[in-house]
Design a protein around this motif. Structure first.
Motif, short mmCIF file in Angstrom:
data_model
loop_
_atom_site.label_atom_id
_atom_site.label_comp_id
_atom_site.label_asym_id
_atom_site.label_seq_id
_atom_site.Cartn_x
_atom_site.Cartn_y
_atom_site.Cartn_z
N SER A 134 -28.62 -13.51 46.63
CA SER A 134 -29.68 -14.13 45.83
C SER A 134 -30.35 -15.28 46.59
O SER A 134 -31.50 -15.61 46.32
CB SER A 134 -29.13 -14.62 44.50
N ASN A 138 -34.52 -16.44 47.30
CA ASN A 138 -35.18 -17.72 47.03
C ASN A 138 -35.24 -18.66 48.23
O ASN A 138 -35.91 -19.67 48.18
CB ASN A 138 -34.43 -18.44 45.90
N GLU A 292 -32.58 -0.11 30.96
CA GLU A 292 -32.76 -1.46 31.49
C GLU A 292 -31.93 -1.61 32.76
O GLU A 292 -30.77 -1.20 32.79
CB GLU A 292 -32.31 -2.49 30.46
N ARG A 294 -30.72 -4.43 35.74
CA ARG A 294 -30.70 -5.86 36.09
C ARG A 294 -31.24 -6.02 37.52
O ARG A 294 -30.83 -5.29 38.42
CB ARG A 294 -29.28 -6.42 36.01
N THR A 295 -32.17 -6.94 37.69
CA THR A 295 -32.70 -7.20 39.03
C THR A 295 -31.89 -8.30 39.70
O THR A 295 -31.06 -8.95 39.05
CB THR A 295 -34.17 -7.65 38.96
N GLU A 297 -32.80 -11.19 40.57
CA GLU A 297 -33.03 -12.51 39.97
C GLU A 297 -32.37 -12.65 38.61
O GLU A 297 -32.53 -13.67 37.95
CB GLU A 297 -34.50 -12.89 39.92
N GLY A 298 -31.66 -11.60 38.15
CA GLY A 298 -30.93 -11.67 36.89
C GLY A 298 -31.78 -11.29 35.69
O GLY A 298 -31.35 -11.43 34.56
N GLU A 299 -32.99 -10.83 35.93
CA GLU A 299 -33.84 -10.41 34.82
C GLU A 299 -33.62 -8.93 34.53
O GLU A 299 -32.96 -8.23 35.28
CB GLU A 299 -35.32 -10.63 35.19
N LYS A 300 -34.20 -8.49 33.40
CA LYS A 300 -34.08 -7.08 33.07
C LYS A 300 -35.40 -6.37 33.33
O LYS A 300 -36.44 -6.81 32.86
CB LYS A 300 -33.68 -6.91 31.60
N ALA A 301 -35.33 -5.29 34.08
CA ALA A 301 -36.54 -4.50 34.34
C ALA A 301 -36.36 -3.16 33.68
O ALA A 301 -35.25 -2.64 33.58
CB ALA A 301 -36.73 -4.34 35.84
N LYS A 320 -39.28 -5.32 43.43
CA LYS A 320 -38.08 -6.04 42.99
C LYS A 320 -37.00 -6.04 44.08
O LYS A 320 -35.82 -6.21 43.81
CB LYS A 320 -37.53 -5.43 41.70
#
Ligand SMILES: [Zn+2]
Ligand SMILES: [Zn+2]
Length: 380
Positions: A134, A138, A292, A294-295, A297-301, A320
């Protein structure tokens, strides 16, 4: 394709600058066109190859670029688009190396070695930094505590008390002493580092108490290093001047931070792309649907599953993946589709599955379960 520079010099990828230098010296002596036993063209080509390899690997900046980008990276660095025969003769160390070749062959007659008390840069240091995947997304700022040598603040690196020094009496300030020996082959002159001043050319009556005459002290400095987005595993980041103190007023060495990216339990990296997996159901594969995911970055795509998707198919979520080191469009996230085969199902589900199977032209026996056999016997 030119040969690998490390291979050319016969050194390991993590060879120190001293190892690289000594490997080059050995090969340069062997293949210098003026002294080599090989045919002139062969020796010249060979000498060019090793000189080019040395020019890159002895320069910490070029070496770092070469380590990351290979030949393509360093070729851009050469001003006229490539290496030419003249380039290396301007190289600092060449007189040193020629001094060596001729020094030993002609009894020092043409020795042009730099004097021992000329400025030399300090040693470069290496620090291994571990980051998470991760952090590649960033970028990350880390603080590194670097133990290194530094010029003694009390004597300003001279080693004499309060900085009081005088020209060394043994060598007259040259930092070198000459010894003349008579041998069967004639007079041999050897030039060694002056033992009194250890090459610095200056000496003192009273030594500095803080550094005990060394001129250098150990210290630890905190250095902030910013690890860029999209960094590759094994990249070397250079922090100029954060290494050991130089000698005789020379510049300090550099700090190299080698970045290691920890393996991730969910994502696998493939350049700028990422790979992961998702579990869906058989009906969704047949009819189409979505899951769903998980990407990083911890988001859901939302992953769209087209009707008729096969088990093991790879679907793609654009943008992503990981960022590119120089910026630009992010890589993609590749998702491998799998299904969970349930080990326990209800009677109702079994009934649906049998009907489904019959519809597909299968020949599943209607009464395989013990329970249904018992039911029949009882006439229920
Ligand atoms: Zn001191
Ligand atoms: Zn001396």
């Amino acid at each position: 394709m030119p040969r690998d520079y490390y291979e050319v010099l016969g050194v390991a990828k993590d060879a120190t600058s001293d190892e690289i230098k000594s490997a080059y010296r050995k090969l340069a002596k062997q293949y210098h066109p003026d002294v080599s036993q090989e045919a002139k063209e062969t020796a010249e080509a060979k000498f060019k190859e090793i000189s080019e390899a040395y020019e890159v690997l002895s320069d910490s900046e070029k070496r770092s670029i070469y380590d990351q980008y290979g030949h393509a990276g360093v070729n851009q660095q050469f001003s006229n688009g490539g290496f030419s025969w003249d380039d290396f003769t301007h190289y600092n160390d060449i007189s040193d190396i020629f001094g060596d070749i001729f020094g030993s062959m002609f009894g020092g007659g043409r020795r042009q070695s730099r004097s021992a008390n000329s400025p030399r840069s300090g040693e470069s240091l290496r620090y291994d930094a571990e980051i998470d995947l991760s952090d590649v997304l960033n970028g990350k700022s880390i603080e590194v505590s670097v133990p290194h040598t530094s010029n003694c603040p009390d004597c300003h690196g001279t080693g004499g008390k309060d900085g009081n020094v005088h020209t060394c009496r043994q060598c007259g300030g040259t930092g070198q002493v000459q010894t003349v020996r008579r041998t069967a082959f004639g007079q041999m002159v050897s030039v060694d580092m002056c033992p009194t001043c250890r090459g610095s050319g200056s000496s003192f009556e009273e030594r500095c108490p803080k550094c005990r005459g060394q001129g250098r002290v150990q210290k630890t400095t905190k250095v902030s290093v910013s690890i860029p987005k999209g960094v590759q595993d094994g990249s070397r980041l250079r922090v100029p001047g954060a290494g050991d103190a130089g000698y005789n007023g020379g510049p300090a060495g550099d700090l190299f931070v080698v970045v290691h990216v920890r393996p991730d339990s969910v994502f696998e990296r493939d350049g700028v792309n990422l790979w992961t997996g998702v579990t869906t159901t058989y009906p969704r594969l047949v009819l189409g649907g979505s899951e769903e995911v998980r990407t990083l970055e911890g988001e859901k795509a939302l992953l769209k599953i087209p009707a008729g998707t096969q088990v093991g198919s790879v679907l793609r979520i654009q943008g992503k993946g990981l960022p590119r080191p120089g910026g630009g469009i992010r890589g993609d996230l590749f998702v491998r589709v799998r299904i969970d085969v349930p080990s326990k199902v209800s009677e109702l589900e079994k009934e649906y599955l049998r009907k489904l199977d019959e519809g597909a032209g299968g020949a599943a026996p209607k009464s395989t379960g013990t329970k249904s056999r018992i039911k029949k016997k009882l006439g229920v």
